[in-house]
Write an enzyme that holds these catalytic residues in place. Structure first.
Site, PDB file in Angstrom:
ATOM      1  N   GLU A  38      46.613  22.969  45.437  1.00 42.15           N
ATOM      2  CA  GLU A  38      47.970  22.641  45.651  1.00 42.15           C
ATOM      3  C   GLU A  38      48.064  21.228  46.173  1.00 42.15           C
ATOM      4  O   GLU A  38      49.230  20.870  46.363  1.00 42.15           O
ATOM      5  CB  GLU A  38      48.650  23.638  46.705  1.00 42.15           C
ATOM      6  N   VAL A  39      47.158  20.613  46.958  1.00 40.35           N
ATOM      7  CA  VAL A  39      47.052  19.466  47.484  1.00 40.35           C
ATOM      8  C   VAL A  39      46.395  18.390  46.671  1.00 40.35           C
ATOM      9  O   VAL A  39      46.608  17.287  47.096  1.00 40.35           O
ATOM     10  CB  VAL A  39      46.517  19.421  48.941  1.00 40.35           C
TER      11      VAL A  39
ATOM     12  N   GLY B  43      35.530  22.835  53.009  1.00 36.76           N
ATOM     13  CA  GLY B  43      35.808  24.255  53.029  1.00 36.76           C
ATOM     14  C   GLY B  43      34.855  25.059  52.465  1.00 36.76           C
ATOM     15  O   GLY B  43      33.804  25.038  52.487  1.00 36.76           O
TER      16      GLY B  43
ATOM     17  N   SER C  30      28.499  62.337  38.214  1.00 35.54           N
ATOM     18  CA  SER C  30      28.323  63.579  37.618  1.00 35.54           C
ATOM     19  C   SER C  30      28.846  63.740  36.026  1.00 35.54           C
ATOM     20  O   SER C  30      29.765  63.176  35.644  1.00 35.54           O
ATOM     21  CB  SER C  30      29.094  64.628  38.509  1.00 35.54           C
TER      22      SER C  30
ATOM     23  N   HIS D 146      37.847  23.968  39.575  1.00 36.66           N
ATOM     24  CA  HIS D 146      38.637  24.598  39.230  1.00 36.66           C
ATOM     25  C   HIS D 146      39.622  23.903  37.989  1.00 36.66           C
ATOM     26  O   HIS D 146      39.759  22.550  38.757  1.00 36.66           O
ATOM     27  CB  HIS D 146      39.358  25.544  40.161  1.00 36.66           C
TER      28      HIS D 146
END
Ligand code: NAI
Length: 331
Positions: free
Chosen positions: A83-84, A26, A252, A107
């Site tokens: 999650e998987v 992915g 500015s 991760h």
């Protein structure tokens, strides 16, 4: 002080004769596979039979089912959604890992919160880019690299460090600098940015839009001022390049004075909710909530997402984007 590793700290040849298995093709998986291949590393892909499998085949990789890819690999990079990971790891990774192999995460969540407890006979390392996958690839192709966090949780072979640094080099990460961290630190910082920093930024825009529109400023002017012009992209580019405060010089004097004299009005108010979010992350309260949410089929998550996407600001922004001729791809 945390160590930072560069190209000169890593030796690519330590990967000679090793096969790197990219599990998941992915966002990160595709970028990793392509960068490694371009660096001369032997790469295979492990995936379920879906459109990502087809894409990996079309990109010229040898693609296998996950367990077969793990069996064929010396270094296994877990690049499927967090999650998987637990389920896939148990059934398709752990039983097939080579003894003295290495497992690499992008991760730290699964390890930090004990969802995965790797076998004692494998090296366990973290290589977590601070960049989305397309950026990892684009930077590599331009001769640069994304910065990343690196950690070794388990050094079963005694050569986990040179191996993970070589992998970081092949991915282009050591061109920018790879920061020594830990699974705990990486995970907690990542979640903190998501759960404390981003919600403050998003709520700032939501509140500003609500106040200004309710006081009669036009939707078009408010949204252009706040978001649609793309000016903030440039400001944040300068924040990265020059520094949070040093970039003020590009504004500015009125703007500089306005910003500096009003920061104090807000900063102390965000202290308490920020610390609360950090404590939920560090104590595991958030991870337990998120795992429960997954078990309940993402009921709350789906509702929250639906509510967010149906906000008036989303509809107004879409309308305005159609009316303005801004080349967003060039910003
Ligand atoms: P992704 O969402 O792009 O993953 C898609 C891949 O996962 C596909 O190959 C798909 O076939 C596979 N997949 C999906 N569900 C599956 C299942 N139930 N069983 C087996 N395979 C399945 O993942 P992404 O975003 O690349 O994340 C991968 C890892 O990289 C995660 O740990 C994430 O936290 C980490 N990471 C991601 C970043 C990003 O830019 N998205 C940035 C840094 C780290």
């Amino acid at each position: 002080m945390a160590r930072i590793f560069y190209d000169e700290d890593a030796v690519l040849s330590i990967l000679d004769g090793s096969t790197v298995g990219i599990i998941g093709y992915g966002n990160q998986g595709r970028a990793w596979a392509m960068n490694l291949r371009d660096s001369g590393v032997q790469v295979i892909v492990g995936n379920v039979r879906d459109s990502y499998w087809d894409r990996a085949v079309a990109d010229g990789f040898h693609v296998y089912g996950i367990s077969e890819a793990v069996e064929r690999s010396d270094i296994v990079c877990i690049l499927i959604p967090d999650e998987v990971q637990k389920t896939v790891y148990r059934s398709q990774v752990e039983p097939y890992m080579k003894s003295n192999g290495m497992i690499v995460f992008a991760h730290g969540f699964s390890i930090r919160y004990g969802l995965i407890n790797p076998r004692r006979d494998v090296d366990v390392a973290l290589l977590a880019p601070r960049m989305i996958g397309v950026g990892v690839r684009k930077l590599y192709e331009s001769g640069y690299g994304a910065p990343a966090f690196v950690a070794v949780k388990q050094d079963a072979t005694g050569v986990a460090w040179p191996k993970i640094l070589a992998l970081a080099k092949a991915l282009g990460f050591t061109r920018a600098g790879v920061i020594e961290s830990s699974f705990e630190e990486e995970t907690e910082l990542d979640l903190f940015t998501e759960q404390a920093v981003m919600p403050i930024i998003i709520s700032t825009f939501l509140k500003a839009y609500e106040i200004l529109v309710s006081r009669g400023y036009s939707v078009e002017a408010v949204l252009t001022e706040l978001i649609a012009s793309g000016e903030l992209i440039e400001v944040f580019r300068q924040v990265c390049k020059l520094g949070l405060m040093s970039q003020l010089i590009l504004h500015s004097k009125t703007s500089q004075y306005g910003q500096l004299s009003r920061i104090g009005r807000y900063i102390d108010r965000i202290h308490e909710p920020m610390v609360r979010s950090l404590e939920e992350i560090a104590s595991g309260v958030f991870s337990e909530e998120w795992v429960r949410e997954q078990e309940l089929g993402y009921l709350n998550f789906r509702r929250l997402l639906e509510e967010a996407l149906s906000l008036q600001i989303e509809k107004d922004s879409e309308d305005l984007r159609r009316r303005l001729r801004i080349p967003y791809d060039m910003l």
